[in-house]
Design an enzyme around this catalytic site. Structure first.
Site, PDB file in Angstrom:
ATOM      1  N   THR A 117       0.843  -1.051  -0.569  1.00 11.03           N
ATOM      2  CA  THR A 117       0.194  -0.512   0.062  1.00 11.03           C
ATOM      3  C   THR A 117       0.468   0.968  -0.309  1.00 11.03           C
ATOM      4  O   THR A 117       1.848   1.440   0.779  1.00 11.03           O
ATOM      5  CB  THR A 117      -0.677  -0.211   1.205  1.00 11.03           C
ATOM      6  OG1 THR A 117      -1.335   1.322   1.366  1.00 11.03           O
ATOM      7  CG2 THR A 117       0.199   0.341   2.595  1.00 11.03           C
ATOM      8  N   TYR A 141      -1.597  -0.055   9.803  1.00 15.05           N
ATOM      9  CA  TYR A 141      -1.794  -0.491   8.323  1.00 15.05           C
ATOM     10  C   TYR A 141      -0.773  -0.609   8.049  1.00 15.05           C
ATOM     11  O   TYR A 141      -0.310  -1.788   7.566  1.00 15.05           O
ATOM     12  CB  TYR A 141      -3.588   0.500   7.936  1.00 15.05           C
ATOM     13  CG  TYR A 141      -3.581  -0.128   6.593  1.00 15.05           C
ATOM     14  CD1 TYR A 141      -3.590  -1.527   6.025  1.00 15.05           C
ATOM     15  CD2 TYR A 141      -3.573   0.536   5.568  1.00 15.05           C
ATOM     16  CE1 TYR A 141      -4.423  -2.192   4.947  1.00 15.05           C
ATOM     17  CE2 TYR A 141      -3.485   0.232   4.517  1.00 15.05           C
ATOM     18  CZ  TYR A 141      -3.689  -0.954   3.751  1.00 15.05           C
ATOM     19  OH  TYR A 141      -3.597  -0.963   2.680  1.00 15.05           O
TER      20      TYR A 141
END
Length: 330
Positions: A117, A141
């Site tokens: 990501t 995250y």
């Protein structure tokens, strides 16, 4: 030889499964169906319901199915939730990935694709973020994904397999053939939420933060169509299987849209002027994330087909309408 797709009944993973089956390849899907849906999978893919964190279970799957490659999509993805429940993210994303990498090593898997990501960059502070930008995640995250990148790099160096790390920016849209899309009811993706508001599944939507240092005050993101993203994965897998070197690459278009621009696009394409509430920022949201995408284009010959925002939106709207009609049937 067979590819194991973890999280293959989810949004992005199911598109990968369809792409591989379309190419005539053997695919095994591993998914616990906590957020995935078996209904979106093609008939030719074998679904195994189970936990990607179960080492003995993984060993059996890899051995019994002659797994040669792994495409790892399984994990938790909601940035604000990771701030309030970080241990869930370190467990689902980091610990489980470690278990999967270990199983890949024991099973002699030669190629490993990892769904990473742009959140690994944090607030990068540059107009176009290249792969050499400092890595400073702003959320658990992002940190959980970066830890997996490091583990994968080190394990590959020690054990001799090849990997491809693709750092996604904002994935959106749906399969142009209407076979799969973002199906999770409470998903937090902007285009999905706006599309649900447009077709009447929500009374409206919120914009979180209007005081960012961006042209219109709302966050700017590089939105990549899920089918273009998956084409990059197919090319990446072929690159590794043909003897190419391990790599890390951004996967996005190199131009961004603000939240306001995206909402306006959904209103324009749908023809519906739904209510929008302006509210405060969410934790963990950097002002702008736009990719430098030269590496993936030159290394893999990636040529996106669905870059126009209105195209992305129209496919997302079509999928939401499909879900609405399907879910309304008695």
């Amino acid at each position: 030889m067979t590819t194991l797709v973890t999280g293959g009944a989810g949004y992005i993973g199911s598109h990968m499964v369809h792409a591989l089956v379309d190419r005539g390849e053997e695919v095994v899907v591993l998914d616990d169906l906590s957020t995935g849906f078996d209904a979106v999978l093609p008939e030719n893919a074998r679904l195994i319901v189970g936990d990607v964190g179960d080492a003995a279970f993984l060993d059996r799957i890899i051995a019994e199915n002659d797994i040669d490659a792994i495409a790892h999509f399984a994990g938790s993805i909601i940035v604000p939730e990771s701030v309030t429940n970080p241990l869930k993210y370190y467990s689902n994303n980091t610990v489980n990935s470690c278990t999967l990498i270990g199983a890949a090593v024991r099973g002699g898997v030669k190629s490993f694709l990892f769904s990473s990501t742009a959140a690994v960059y944090g607030e990068a502070g540059q107009d176009l973020i290249n792969e050499d930008a400092p890595l400073a995640p702003m959320s658990p995250y992002g940190s959980s994904k970066l830890m997996t990148e490091v583990m994968l790099r080190d394990a590959a160096a020690a054990h001799g397999f090849k990997y491809g790390i693709l750092r996604y920016f904002n994935v959106a849209g749906a399969d142009p053939k209407g076979r799969t899309g973002q199906s999770t009811k409470d998903a937090t993706h902007l285009i999905k939420i706006a599309s649900q508001a447009a077709i009447g599944l929500r009374s409206g939507m919120s914009i979180f933060g209007t005081d960012f240092d961006t042209p219109d005050g709302t966050c700017v993101r590089d939105y990549v169509h899920v089918s273009d993203l998956i084409q990059a994965h197919v090319l990446a897998l072929a690159h590794l299987q043909d003897g190419g070197d391990s790599f890390t690459a951004n996967c996005a278009y190199g131009h961004g849209y603000s939240v306001r621009e995206v909402v306006d696009a959904v209103k324009r394409v749908s023809g519906v002027d739904f209510p929008v509430e302006l509210t405060g920022r969410r934790a963990g949201d950097p002002p702008s994330l736009v990719a430098e995408s030269k590496r993936i284009r030159s290394l893999l010959g990636w040529q996106p087909q669905y870059q126009e925002l209105d195209t992305i939106v129209s496919h997302a709207l079509a999928w939401e309408d499909h879900l609405r009609k399907r879910n309304s049937k008695p």
